[in-house]
Scaffold this active site. Structure first.
Site, PDB file in Angstrom:
ATOM      1  N   HIS A 202       0.842  -1.193   0.000  1.00 43.43           N
ATOM      2  CA  HIS A 202       0.000   0.000   0.000  1.00 43.43           C
ATOM      3  C   HIS A 202       0.881   1.248   0.000  1.00 43.43           C
ATOM      4  O   HIS A 202       2.104   1.147   0.187  1.00 43.43           O
ATOM      5  CB  HIS A 202      -0.941   0.001   1.219  1.00 43.43           C
TER       6      HIS A 202
HETATM    7  P1  TYD Z   1      -1.659  -2.933   7.523  1.00 41.58           P
HETATM    8  O1  TYD Z   1      -1.203  -1.534   7.696  1.00 41.58           O
HETATM    9  O2  TYD Z   1      -2.405  -3.288   6.270  1.00 41.58           O
HETATM   10  O3  TYD Z   1      -0.424  -3.927   7.709  1.00 41.58           O
HETATM   11  P2  TYD Z   1       0.842  -4.244   6.783  1.00 41.58           P
HETATM   12  O4  TYD Z   1       1.085  -3.051   5.940  1.00 41.58           O
HETATM   13  O5  TYD Z   1       1.923  -4.502   7.743  1.00 41.58           O
HETATM   14  O6  TYD Z   1       0.580  -5.462   5.991  1.00 41.58           O
HETATM   15  O7  TYD Z   1      -2.512  -3.334   8.799  1.00 41.58           O
HETATM   16  C1  TYD Z   1      -2.929  -4.674   9.019  1.00 41.58           C
HETATM   17  C2  TYD Z   1      -4.211  -4.625   9.823  1.00 41.58           C
HETATM   18  O8  TYD Z   1      -3.980  -4.046  11.102  1.00 41.58           O
HETATM   19  C3  TYD Z   1      -5.308  -3.802   9.164  1.00 41.58           C
HETATM   20  O9  TYD Z   1      -6.541  -4.477   9.354  1.00 41.58           O
HETATM   21  C4  TYD Z   1      -5.312  -2.520   9.933  1.00 41.58           C
HETATM   22  C5  TYD Z   1      -4.808  -2.918  11.307  1.00 41.58           C
HETATM   23  N1  TYD Z   1      -4.036  -1.844  11.964  1.00 41.58           N
HETATM   24  C6  TYD Z   1      -4.576  -1.156  13.020  1.00 41.58           C
HETATM   25  O10 TYD Z   1      -5.719  -1.392  13.446  1.00 41.58           O
HETATM   26  N2  TYD Z   1      -3.837  -0.175  13.631  1.00 41.58           N
HETATM   27  C7  TYD Z   1      -2.585   0.125  13.217  1.00 41.58           C
HETATM   28  O11 TYD Z   1      -1.931   1.032  13.801  1.00 41.58           O
HETATM   29  C8  TYD Z   1      -2.030  -0.593  12.101  1.00 41.58           C
HETATM   30  C9  TYD Z   1      -0.650  -0.291  11.594  1.00 41.58           C
HETATM   31  C10 TYD Z   1      -2.788  -1.571  11.520  1.00 41.58           C
END
Ligand code: TYD
Length: 135
Positions: free
Chosen positions: A51
């Site tokens: 992303h």
């Molecule tokens: P995401 O940012 O998509 O993770 P990555 O980039 O590491 O693959 O986040 C994964 C999940 O966690 C998504 O459902 C959102 C949640 N999340 C939170 O609730 N709070 C946060 O601070 C973060 C970073 C993620």
């Protein structure tokens, strides 16, 4: 890609051989830290990230082990391996990122400039390309 950069984190080695200490103080980062989270127990064949953020700025530190960070500004893509706990990667807003090739036991600490907001995410690469063209 000029805004993405590795930043040295000051390292204090113990004179008596008791190990190292690194400290992130606000003057080494181009943003103020609003939130801290970390990735761990990531299987070696998994990819995290996938992303971009419209506003959020981020500093990644490989606290333990190693992983690769693929960064893409919509025109060029490069891969940076993080494997030293005293060298972090600053990723400004508007950059697509993927984290992959996590070693066993790797821990990725993430210091970021904003509270969690799903509205700040661009989760489809095609949308990211459009965003880059229009901004
Ligand atoms: P995401 O940012 O998509 O993770 P990555 O980039 O590491 O693959 O986040 C994964 C999940 O966690 C998504 O459902 C959102 C949640 N999340 C939170 O609730 N709070 C946060 O601070 C973060 C970073 C993620």
């Amino acid at each position: 890609m000029k805004r993405i950069r590795l930043i040295d984190i000051p390292k204090i080695s113990d004179p008596d051989g008791r190990g190292n200490l690194s400290v992130v103080e606000k003057d080494i980062l181009p943003f103020s830290i609003k939130r801290v989270y970390y990735l761990y127990d990531v299987p070696s064949d998994s990819t995290r990230g996938g992303h971009a953020h419209k506003e959020l700025q981020q500093f990644l530190i490989p606290l333990s082990g190693s992983f690769d960070v693929v960064v893409d500004d919509g025109h060029r893509r490069k891969t940076i391996t993080l494997n030293r706990p005293y060298k972090g990667l600053f990723i400004p807003n508007g950059i697509w990122r993927e984290l992959e090739n996590f070693s066993a036991g790797a821990v990725c600490l993430s210091l970021v400039s904003a509270e969690y907001s799903e509205e700040d995410y661009i989760r489809e690469y095609a949308d990211f390309k459009k965003y880059v063209e229009n901004n």
